[in-house]
Design a protein around this motif. Structure first.
Motif, mmCIF file in Angstrom:
data_model
loop_
_atom_site.group_PDB
_atom_site.id
_atom_site.type_symbol
_atom_site.label_atom_id
_atom_site.label_comp_id
_atom_site.label_asym_id
_atom_site.label_seq_id
_atom_site.Cartn_x
_atom_site.Cartn_y
_atom_site.Cartn_z
ATOM 1 N N LEU A 270 0.717 -0.949 -0.032
ATOM 2 C CA LEU A 270 -0.049 -0.125 0.418
ATOM 3 C C LEU A 270 0.652 1.025 -0.102
ATOM 4 O O LEU A 270 2.158 1.149 0.082
ATOM 5 C CB LEU A 270 -1.010 0.162 1.632
ATOM 6 N N THR A 271 -0.022 2.248 -0.330
ATOM 7 C CA THR A 271 1.275 3.726 -0.431
ATOM 8 C C THR A 271 0.050 4.668 -0.030
ATOM 9 O O THR A 271 -1.170 4.599 0.328
ATOM 10 C CB THR A 271 1.296 4.042 -1.945
ATOM 11 N N SER B 210 -1.134 7.197 -1.016
ATOM 12 C CA SER B 210 -2.047 7.640 -2.623
ATOM 13 C C SER B 210 -3.174 6.415 -2.111
ATOM 14 O O SER B 210 -4.863 7.245 -1.978
ATOM 15 C CB SER B 210 -1.587 7.962 -3.187
ATOM 16 N N LYS B 211 -2.563 5.350 -1.453
ATOM 17 C CA LYS B 211 -3.968 4.104 -1.857
ATOM 18 C C LYS B 211 -4.267 4.104 -0.872
ATOM 19 O O LYS B 211 -6.055 3.897 -0.440
ATOM 20 C CB LYS B 211 -2.732 2.298 -2.027
ATOM 21 N N MET B 212 -3.860 4.596 0.393
ATOM 22 C CA MET B 212 -4.650 4.877 2.151
ATOM 23 C C MET B 212 -6.147 5.700 2.048
ATOM 24 O O MET B 212 -6.893 5.826 2.632
ATOM 25 C CB MET B 212 -3.869 4.972 2.740
ATOM 26 N N LYS B 213 -5.775 6.686 0.706
ATOM 27 C CA LYS B 213 -6.448 8.227 1.200
ATOM 28 C C LYS B 213 -7.354 8.224 0.142
ATOM 29 O O LYS B 213 -8.545 8.244 0.431
ATOM 30 C CB LYS B 213 -6.192 9.535 0.829
ATOM 31 N N SER B 214 -7.596 6.838 -0.245
ATOM 32 C CA SER B 214 -8.757 6.114 -1.574
ATOM 33 C C SER B 214 -9.693 5.462 -0.514
ATOM 34 O O SER B 214 -9.431 5.616 -0.234
ATOM 35 C CB SER B 214 -8.571 6.219 -2.582
#
Length: 160
Positions: free
Chosen positions: A38-39, A41-45
């Motif tokens: 995970l990144t 940005s992926k966590m914020k989506s």
């Protein structure tokens, strides 16, 4: 014996508290993100209301089952036929003699620990192996469920 829905709800909500701490970047969050691929940005989506809402619902389902593992009196009621209005006098005698014996937070934590270790960790481990995840991933997520189920078991067992 009646189901204590408040205890089940509180135990389900406790997983959010444990997760807040467990998956914090300064605890296991950075390791978990790396091992899960995970990144930031992926966590914020994603729909966070849906994600957290479903997490609580799933934790509530775990709580329902966990109560039967951490409260011994459920096993006695089940062995006596499951309906306290038609059980033999031996069930009433057992409840008179033992009542709320072992209905403590530490005892619930013990059974929660065993449930997390012997159910939660293997389930996470099996899925992770087929997903080709690392042992770090298994231990971080399995550890979360061991700690969460300990707290859940303590809450469920102690709230009479």
């Amino acid at each position: 014996m009646e189901i204590n829905y408040l205890a089940l709800l509180l135990s389900a909500l406790s997983t959010l508290l444990v997760g807040f701490i467990w998956y914090h970047p300064n605890v296991f969050g950075a390791i978990w993100m790396k091992e899960a691929g995970l990144t930031e940005s992926k966590m914020k989506s994603g729909n966070m209301i849906l994600i957290f809402g479903m997490a609580v619902i799933f934790a509530f389902l775990i709580s329902i089952m966990l109560q039967f593992l951490v409260i011994h009196q459920w096993a006695v009621l089940s062995a006596a036929g499951g309906d306290p209005t038609i059980t033999l006098p031996s069930y009433a005698a057992f409840m008179k003699d033992y009542g709320h014996t072992f209905r403590t937070f530490p005892h619930g934590m013990l059974h929660g620990f065993m449930s997390g270790l012997l159910l939660g960790l293997p389930i996470i481990g099996i899925n992770a192996l087929f997903e080709r995840k690392s042992w770090k991933y298994i231990l971080v997520n399995g550890g979360f469920w061991i700690v969460s189920m300990m707290l859940m078991g303590g809450i469920i067992c102690a709230m009479k």
